[in-house]
Design an enzyme around this catalytic site. Structure first.
Site, PDB file in Angstrom:
ATOM      1  N   LYS A 134       2.183 112.315  97.409  1.00 32.60           N
ATOM      2  CA  LYS A 134       2.161 110.579  98.245  1.00 32.60           C
ATOM      3  C   LYS A 134       3.312 109.576  97.166  1.00 32.60           C
ATOM      4  CE  LYS A 134      -2.970 109.403  96.944  1.00 32.60           C
ATOM      5  NZ  LYS A 134      -3.376 110.494  97.035  1.00 32.60           N
ATOM      6  N   VAL A 169      -2.289  98.395  93.894  1.00 29.91           N
ATOM      7  CA  VAL A 169      -2.593  99.296  93.880  1.00 29.91           C
ATOM      8  C   VAL A 169      -1.482 100.130  92.950  1.00 29.91           C
ATOM      9  CG1 VAL A 169      -3.709 101.081  95.061  1.00 29.91           C
ATOM     10  CG2 VAL A 169      -3.003  99.097  96.245  1.00 29.91           C
ATOM     11  N   LYS A 171      -1.373 104.322  91.578  1.00 29.43           N
ATOM     12  CA  LYS A 171      -1.406 105.648  92.586  1.00 29.43           C
ATOM     13  C   LYS A 171      -0.476 106.990  91.552  1.00 29.43           C
ATOM     14  CE  LYS A 171      -2.039 103.851  97.284  1.00 29.43           C
ATOM     15  NZ  LYS A 171      -1.742 104.731  98.762  1.00 29.43           N
ATOM     16  N   GLY A 181     -10.810 108.812  96.283  1.00 34.61           N
ATOM     17  CA  GLY A 181     -10.342 106.637  95.725  1.00 34.61           C
ATOM     18  C   GLY A 181     -10.182 107.153  95.030  1.00 34.61           C
ATOM     19  N   GLN A 214       1.533  97.399  97.482  1.00 38.56           N
ATOM     20  CA  GLN A 214       1.355  96.150  98.207  1.00 38.56           C
ATOM     21  C   GLN A 214      -0.053  95.755  98.649  1.00 38.56           C
ATOM     22  OE1 GLN A 214       3.649  95.140 100.986  1.00 38.56           O
ATOM     23  NE2 GLN A 214       1.938  93.853 101.845  1.00 38.56           N
ATOM     24  N   ASP A 286      -4.511 107.595 107.072  1.00 39.20           N
ATOM     25  CA  ASP A 286      -5.464 106.751 106.343  1.00 39.20           C
ATOM     26  C   ASP A 286      -4.270 105.091 106.930  1.00 39.20           C
ATOM     27  OD1 ASP A 286      -7.208 108.378 105.919  1.00 39.20           O
ATOM     28  OD2 ASP A 286      -6.801 107.610 103.077  1.00 39.20           O
ATOM     29  N   ILE A 298      -1.361 103.915 104.235  1.00 37.81           N
ATOM     30  CA  ILE A 298      -1.413 103.497 102.747  1.00 37.81           C
ATOM     31  C   ILE A 298      -2.021 105.504 102.170  1.00 37.81           C
ATOM     32  CG2 ILE A 298      -2.003 101.762 103.190  1.00 37.81           C
ATOM     33  CD1 ILE A 298      -4.884 102.687 102.627  1.00 37.81           C
ATOM     34  N   ASP A 299      -1.714 106.964 103.439  1.00 38.12           N
ATOM     35  CA  ASP A 299      -1.895 108.089 102.876  1.00 38.12           C
ATOM     36  C   ASP A 299      -2.539 108.920 103.784  1.00 38.12           C
ATOM     37  OD1 ASP A 299      -2.747 109.954 100.684  1.00 38.12           O
ATOM     38  OD2 ASP A 299      -5.114 109.558 100.761  1.00 38.12           O
ATOM     39  N   ARG A 303      -4.550 117.410 106.104  1.00 39.55           N
ATOM     40  CA  ARG A 303      -5.673 118.632 105.613  1.00 39.55           C
ATOM     41  C   ARG A 303      -7.204 118.423 106.327  1.00 39.55           C
ATOM     42  NH1 ARG A 303      -4.273 116.669 100.473  1.00 39.55           N
ATOM     43  NH2 ARG A 303      -5.875 115.591  99.577  1.00 39.55           N
TER      44      ARG A 303
END
Length: 402
Positions: A134, A169, A171, A181, A214, A286, A298-299, A303
């Site tokens: 990420k 957020v 992560k 999530g 954000q 995503d 965002i992601d 895979r």
């Protein structure tokens, strides 16, 4: 259930013929993958319909109950499966399948080198790690499509957050696997932040880097998917709307009729950069769209994704609306199975996987079911699913087990 006969694309089209697929995360502890052993075993059979490759599957996910459910939709359980029952048999199976160097494993999540040498990965292990890290998302996404974000050492979190306002957020910023999530901590208030800090502290020895991001209020939340096929071309597989709760936990996907070409183009650009980096296979990204029609990535999941089966089976299901979802037995596993069977027979549920809790003897284990609702409209399926849930809630408590 009116089904067509042939998939346009399968996993076999995206990976070498010597590939064996395993979607089960490693048995090693993963701080950001908050799921117990049975749930991780359940994941192993989710792609049986779309693989056409050998698949590593837990024995409880391939009992006669799954065979019966498949028969009800004119399908058979693939014969090219390799089964395991526990950690020892799983890890021994990986060694056995790759010992002569002829086969490689396409993992859904990386495994430690002590379990399998990196030379036996289908995709170069370090490339796979980098693509799914990420903290490296900016290498593959145009900056204008990224939320404001900072990558920091975890011990500087308290000081850094002094300049951030709710909501935001947090992560993990490394390659450790996350799913559903569980590695995403949306903080709306002090209570959420306290809970996030507790999780971070518990994982601090494993994950040094954190990402503060954000929070985007989504009007739409998409997973857009692509594959490289055996001719080397990038193929757009489609997009599904993600069903996410207020704290970012994944609850499933549903089909959509249309999506803006601009969103597809964003995904294609990411896939192209991934392929140039050394990736091949299936990937899903995503993307959130806010009220001003701005798109934010965002992601990146280089895979197979939760909605891959939904997208690849869409034409076969031959319906206007589909919804991918999982259910858990609330008590008596046999009643749970019979309820599922009735809705499959009625043509409303297309079965993907069934984890048979009654495979275990001497203990109670919840059965689990992965499926696609399919019908003439979203409103129709909403009505049918409400009936199903009412019946699900009326299932008796677990009976005595063998």
């Amino acid at each position: 259930m009116n089904l067509t006969n042939k998939l346009t694309v399968t996993m076999k089209d995206a990976y070498p013929v010597t590939t064996i697929y395993s979607s089960r995360p490693s048995y090693e502890d993963s701080p950001w993958l908050a799921a117990e052993e049975h749930q991780l075993n359940f994941l192993s059979a989710r792609e049986l319909h779309i693989a056409e490759l050998p698949v590593i599957v837990h024995e409880a996910s391939i009992t006669d109950k799954l065979a019966t459910l498949y028969q009800l939709v004119d399908r058979t359980v693939p014969s090219n499966v390799h089964t395991f029952t526990d950690r020892q048999s799983y890890e021994s199976l990986l060694t056995q399948l790759t010992h002569d160097g002829q086969n490689t494993i396409q993992f859904q999540y990386i495994h430690d080198d002590s379990i399998l040498d990196p030379s036996h990965y289908t995709i170069d292990k370090q490339i796979f790690i980098d693509l799914n890290n990420k903290s490296k998302i900016h290498q593959f996404v145009d900056p204008k499509h990224l939320p404001k974000r900072l990558i920091i050492p975890h011990h500087t979190l308290e000081e850094t957050l002094k300049t951030w306002n709710y909501p935001f957020v947090i992560k993990p910023g490394d390659e450790r696997p996350t799913a559903g999530g569980y590695g995403v901590m949306i903080c709306y208030n002090d209570e959420d932040l306290y809970d996030a800090k507790q999780r971070i502290e518990a994982c601090s020895t494993e994950s040094d880097l954190l990402i503060i991001e954000q929070f985007i209020t989504p009007v739409e939340n998409y997973c857009i998917q692509f594959a490289t096929t055996d001719d080397g071309q990038i193929t757009y597989l489609g997009a599904a709307k993600q069903i996410i709760d207020d704290h970012g936990f994944y609850k499933g996907n549903e089909s959509i009729e249309t999506i803006d070409q601009d969103i597809i183009d964003i995904g294609y650009d990411i896939m192209k950069k991934g392929v140039e980096y050394g990736f091949f296979g299936i990937a899903g990204f995503d993307v959130l769209v806010d009220e001003s029609n701005n798109a934010y990535v965002i992601d990146l999941n280089f895979r197979v994704n939760g909605s891959t089966a939904l997208l690849l089976l869409k034409e076969q299901l031959n319906s206007n609306y589909q919804k991918f979802i999982n259910y858990f037995s609330p008590g008596n596993n046999e009643q749970f199975y019979q309820l599922i069977k009735r809705y499959v027979e009625a043509g409303h549920l297309f079965p993907l996987s069934y984890y048979d809790g009654d495979w275990y003897k001497g203990e109670y284990v919840q059965s689990r079911f992965g499926a696609i609702w399919t019908g003439e409209s979203k409103a129709f399926i909403k009505h049918i699913e409400a009936q199903f849930k009412d019946e699900l809630n009326n299932i008796k408590e677990a009976s005595n087990f063998d």
